[in-house]
Design a protein around this motif. Structure first.
Motif, PDB file in Angstrom:
ATOM      1  N   VAL A  93       9.150 119.937 -28.255  1.00 35.07           N
ATOM      2  CA  VAL A  93       9.967 119.547 -27.118  1.00 35.07           C
ATOM      3  C   VAL A  93       9.197 118.415 -26.168  1.00 35.07           C
ATOM      4  CG1 VAL A  93      10.937 120.274 -24.652  1.00 35.07           C
ATOM      5  CG2 VAL A  93      11.182 121.660 -26.741  1.00 35.07           C
ATOM      6  N   ASN A  94       7.939 118.566 -26.168  1.00 38.49           N
ATOM      7  CA  ASN A  94       7.107 117.690 -25.419  1.00 38.49           C
ATOM      8  C   ASN A  94       7.059 116.260 -26.047  1.00 38.49           C
ATOM      9  OD1 ASN A  94       3.527 117.289 -25.634  1.00 38.49           O
ATOM     10  ND2 ASN A  94       4.698 116.685 -23.481  1.00 38.49           N
ATOM     11  N   HIS A  95       7.021 116.376 -27.450  1.00 38.82           N
ATOM     12  CA  HIS A  95       6.796 114.917 -28.216  1.00 38.82           C
ATOM     13  C   HIS A  95       8.393 114.391 -27.966  1.00 38.82           C
ATOM     14  CE1 HIS A  95       3.027 115.555 -30.733  1.00 38.82           C
ATOM     15  NE2 HIS A  95       3.151 116.228 -29.492  1.00 38.82           N
ATOM     16  N   ALA A  96       9.462 115.033 -28.304  1.00 41.77           N
ATOM     17  CA  ALA A  96      10.829 114.792 -28.308  1.00 41.77           C
ATOM     18  C   ALA A  96      11.164 114.005 -26.987  1.00 41.77           C
ATOM     19  CB  ALA A  96      11.711 115.682 -28.640  1.00 41.77           C
ATOM     20  N   VAL A  97      10.821 114.641 -25.832  1.00 40.13           N
ATOM     21  CA  VAL A  97      11.257 113.983 -24.531  1.00 40.13           C
ATOM     22  C   VAL A  97      10.120 112.768 -24.319  1.00 40.13           C
ATOM     23  CG1 VAL A  97      11.386 114.637 -21.920  1.00 40.13           C
ATOM     24  CG2 VAL A  97      11.900 116.422 -23.853  1.00 40.13           C
ATOM     25  N   ASN A  98       8.973 112.947 -24.646  1.00 42.34           N
ATOM     26  CA  ASN A  98       7.901 111.911 -24.443  1.00 42.34           C
ATOM     27  C   ASN A  98       8.531 110.511 -24.987  1.00 42.34           C
ATOM     28  OD1 ASN A  98       5.219 111.116 -23.243  1.00 42.34           O
ATOM     29  ND2 ASN A  98       4.867 110.797 -25.337  1.00 42.34           N
ATOM     30  N   SER A  99       9.098 110.770 -26.112  1.00 37.42           N
ATOM     31  CA  SER A  99       9.588 109.486 -26.728  1.00 37.42           C
ATOM     32  C   SER A  99      10.634 108.606 -25.952  1.00 37.42           C
ATOM     33  CB  SER A  99      10.104 109.952 -27.922  1.00 37.42           C
ATOM     34  OG  SER A  99      11.189 110.631 -28.137  1.00 37.42           O
ATOM     35  N   VAL A 100      11.387 109.207 -24.878  1.00 34.87           N
ATOM     36  CA  VAL A 100      12.268 108.553 -24.204  1.00 34.87           C
ATOM     37  C   VAL A 100      11.521 108.389 -22.736  1.00 34.87           C
ATOM     38  CG1 VAL A 100      14.462 108.882 -23.345  1.00 34.87           C
ATOM     39  CG2 VAL A 100      14.171 109.991 -25.336  1.00 34.87           C
ATOM     40  N   THR A 101      11.070 107.118 -22.482  1.00 35.45           N
ATOM     41  CA  THR A 101      10.205 106.783 -21.339  1.00 35.45           C
ATOM     42  C   THR A 101      10.949 107.183 -20.165  1.00 35.45           C
ATOM     43  OG1 THR A 101       9.036 105.052 -22.625  1.00 35.45           O
ATOM     44  CG2 THR A 101       8.814 105.369 -20.245  1.00 35.45           C
ATOM     45  N   TRP A 102      11.963 106.645 -19.811  1.00 38.01           N
ATOM     46  CA  TRP A 102      12.833 107.093 -18.523  1.00 38.01           C
ATOM     47  C   TRP A 102      13.083 108.305 -18.273  1.00 38.01           C
ATOM     48  CZ3 TRP A 102      17.256 109.646 -18.302  1.00 38.01           C
ATOM     49  CH2 TRP A 102      18.114 109.572 -19.626  1.00 38.01           C
ATOM     50  N   LEU A 103      13.243 109.246 -19.331  1.00 30.64           N
ATOM     51  CA  LEU A 103      13.418 110.654 -19.306  1.00 30.64           C
ATOM     52  C   LEU A 103      12.344 111.396 -18.889  1.00 30.64           C
ATOM     53  CD1 LEU A 103      15.530 113.002 -19.322  1.00 30.64           C
ATOM     54  CD2 LEU A 103      14.849 112.838 -21.806  1.00 30.64           C
ATOM     55  N   ILE A 104      11.232 111.140 -19.544  1.00 30.71           N
ATOM     56  CA  ILE A 104       9.838 111.790 -19.242  1.00 30.71           C
ATOM     57  C   ILE A 104       9.199 111.374 -17.751  1.00 30.71           C
ATOM     58  CG2 ILE A 104       8.378 110.252 -20.287  1.00 30.71           C
ATOM     59  CD1 ILE A 104       8.249 114.239 -20.355  1.00 30.71           C
ATOM     60  N   VAL A 105       9.560 110.114 -17.470  1.00 29.92           N
ATOM     61  CA  VAL A 105       8.994 109.672 -16.203  1.00 29.92           C
ATOM     62  C   VAL A 105       9.760 110.395 -14.988  1.00 29.92           C
ATOM     63  CG1 VAL A 105       9.128 107.728 -14.651  1.00 29.92           C
ATOM     64  CG2 VAL A 105       8.144 107.552 -16.945  1.00 29.92           C
ATOM     65  N   GLY A 106      11.232 110.488 -15.298  1.00 31.30           N
ATOM     66  CA  GLY A 106      11.896 111.214 -14.299  1.00 31.30           C
ATOM     67  C   GLY A 106      11.454 112.683 -13.992  1.00 31.30           C
ATOM     68  N   MET A 107      11.314 113.345 -15.310  1.00 29.56           N
ATOM     69  CA  MET A 107      10.892 114.722 -15.275  1.00 29.56           C
ATOM     70  C   MET A 107       9.478 114.862 -14.734  1.00 29.56           C
ATOM     71  SD  MET A 107      12.003 116.405 -19.007  1.00 29.56           S
ATOM     72  CE  MET A 107      13.819 116.598 -19.478  1.00 29.56           C
ATOM     73  N   ASN A 108       8.578 113.819 -14.718  1.00 28.79           N
ATOM     74  CA  ASN A 108       7.311 113.954 -14.022  1.00 28.79           C
ATOM     75  C   ASN A 108       7.473 113.962 -12.858  1.00 28.79           C
ATOM     76  OD1 ASN A 108       5.587 114.026 -16.587  1.00 28.79           O
ATOM     77  ND2 ASN A 108       5.244 111.771 -16.459  1.00 28.79           N
ATOM     78  N   TYR A 109       8.184 113.174 -12.124  1.00 34.59           N
ATOM     79  CA  TYR A 109       8.505 113.328 -10.610  1.00 34.59           C
ATOM     80  C   TYR A 109       9.531 114.324 -10.132  1.00 34.59           C
ATOM     81  CZ  TYR A 109       6.880 108.395 -10.080  1.00 34.59           C
ATOM     82  OH  TYR A 109       6.046 107.409 -10.473  1.00 34.59           O
ATOM     83  N   TYR A 110      10.191 115.014 -11.200  1.00 38.00           N
ATOM     84  CA  TYR A 110      10.954 116.142 -10.625  1.00 38.00           C
ATOM     85  C   TYR A 110       9.897 117.372 -10.780  1.00 38.00           C
ATOM     86  CZ  TYR A 110      14.278 120.050 -11.960  1.00 38.00           C
ATOM     87  OH  TYR A 110      15.038 121.384 -11.861  1.00 38.00           O
TER      88      TYR A 110
END
Length: 322
Positions: A93-110
């Motif tokens: 899951v970590n690698h899959a989501v990290n490949s989508v920059t806008w998604l992982i950045v949003g999750m970091n702020y979440y």
């Protein structure tokens, strides 16, 4: 001490009843303690309590010895257990989501913000809309957080992103996002080895259940169910927690609900929505006492009929007898 008896002219003994106060005192001795009654929350006290409680929580959490070596060993044990059970999905899951920059950045702020914003927002909403349920539901949150502090001390655990020999991505470091107290320049201000239990899950599940149970708008109730599920995805995708940390958070929350149930004698959400006008969980005005009535006939069990006064009798001469 038994009832006092008196002898009547007919020679029969009759029991003299005790006073109401004596009877109530005897009944109260064998009765279990009455559950605490909700009180009207006071704004200044709640603000002070929340501020002091969070400061104390942060202080104790960060004062727990990091125990780095033990935390890393515990992380290896959990990871190995999940692999044996076939549920070690965190790295994928970590690698899959990290490949989508806008998604992982949003999750970091979440991860960095909603944890506090939503929890505080639900507390404010409870205070304004459900004052009768506020104190009990707040007790659940505070107890959940308190028991989590015990977990941090007894079971230090490194998050997946800090494990040795694994390929997890620290998404905050890679994408240089703001807000994580466990990465970058802020990492020295927080205990990085306090991952079990996850209070992101504990607090989000508390918020979600409260909204689902008490909100009247359907989409808000649905959001209450989605929020903790989304939080679980976020904590795993950002490599800040194992999913088993979420199980620990749910167990802490269950303990909190148990304490509130024992303290108030009822589920927090089943308590009255409003506190009576008296402000102390009691009626605002004393009930009216019933008017005095004739004593009932003890032998027949019936009350005497109310009759009009009997008119005075006169003799045939028209004079009233003495």
């Amino acid at each position: 001490m038994g009832d006092t008896t008196v002898t009547t002219p007919e020679g029969r003994e009759q029991a003299v009843p005790h006073s109401v106060a004596d009877t109530a005192d005897r009944a109260g001795r064998g009765r279990p303690r009455r559950p605490r009654t909700p009180r009207r929350p006071r704004l200044w006290f709640e603000i002070l309590l929340i501020a002091v409680s969070y400061w104390t929580y942060s202080l104790i959490r960060n004062a727990v010895p990091e125990q780095k070596a033990e935390a890393l060993r515990n992380a290896d044990r959990i990871w190995e257990l999940e692999r044996q059970l076939g549920v070690a999905v965190e790295e994928s899951v970590n690698h899959a989501v990290n490949s989508v920059t806008w998604l992982i950045v949003g999750m970091n702020y979440y991860y960095a913000t909603l944890h506090f914003v939503v929890t505080l927002g639900v507390l404010v909403w409870l205070y304004r809309s459900h004052p009768g349920r506020y104190a009990a539901t707040r007790l659940v949150l505070f107890t959940t957080t308190g028991i989590a502090l015990v977990g941090y001390y007894l079971y230090p655990l490194a998050p997946p992103r800090l494990m040795n020999g694994q390929d997890f991505v620290d998404t905050v470091m890679v994408h240089q996002t703001w807000g994580s107290m466990a990465s970058g320049d802020l990492k020295n201000m927080s205990n990085q080895y306090a991952a079990m239990p996850s209070m992101h899950i504990g607090w989000s599940a508390w918020s979600g259940l409260t909204l689902f149970a008490l909100a009247s708008v359907p989409w808000v109730r649905l959001l209450g169910l989605v929020y903790p599920a989304a939080t679980l995805v976020v904590i795993v995708a950002t490599a800040n927690h194992f999913w088993l940390d979420a199980v620990g958070g749910v167990l802490c929350l269950a303990f909190g609900y148990g304490v509130a149930l024992l303290w108030y004698g009822s589920r927090p959400y089943a308590l009255p929505r409003q506190v009576p006008d008296g402000g102390e969980g009691l009626p605002a005005h004393r009930p009216r006492l019933p008017r005095s009535r004739p004593e009932p006939d003890v032998r027949s069990g019936r009350e005497p009929a109310r009759t009009a006064p009997e008119p005075a009798r006169t003799d045939p001469a028209g004079q009233t007898p003495p």
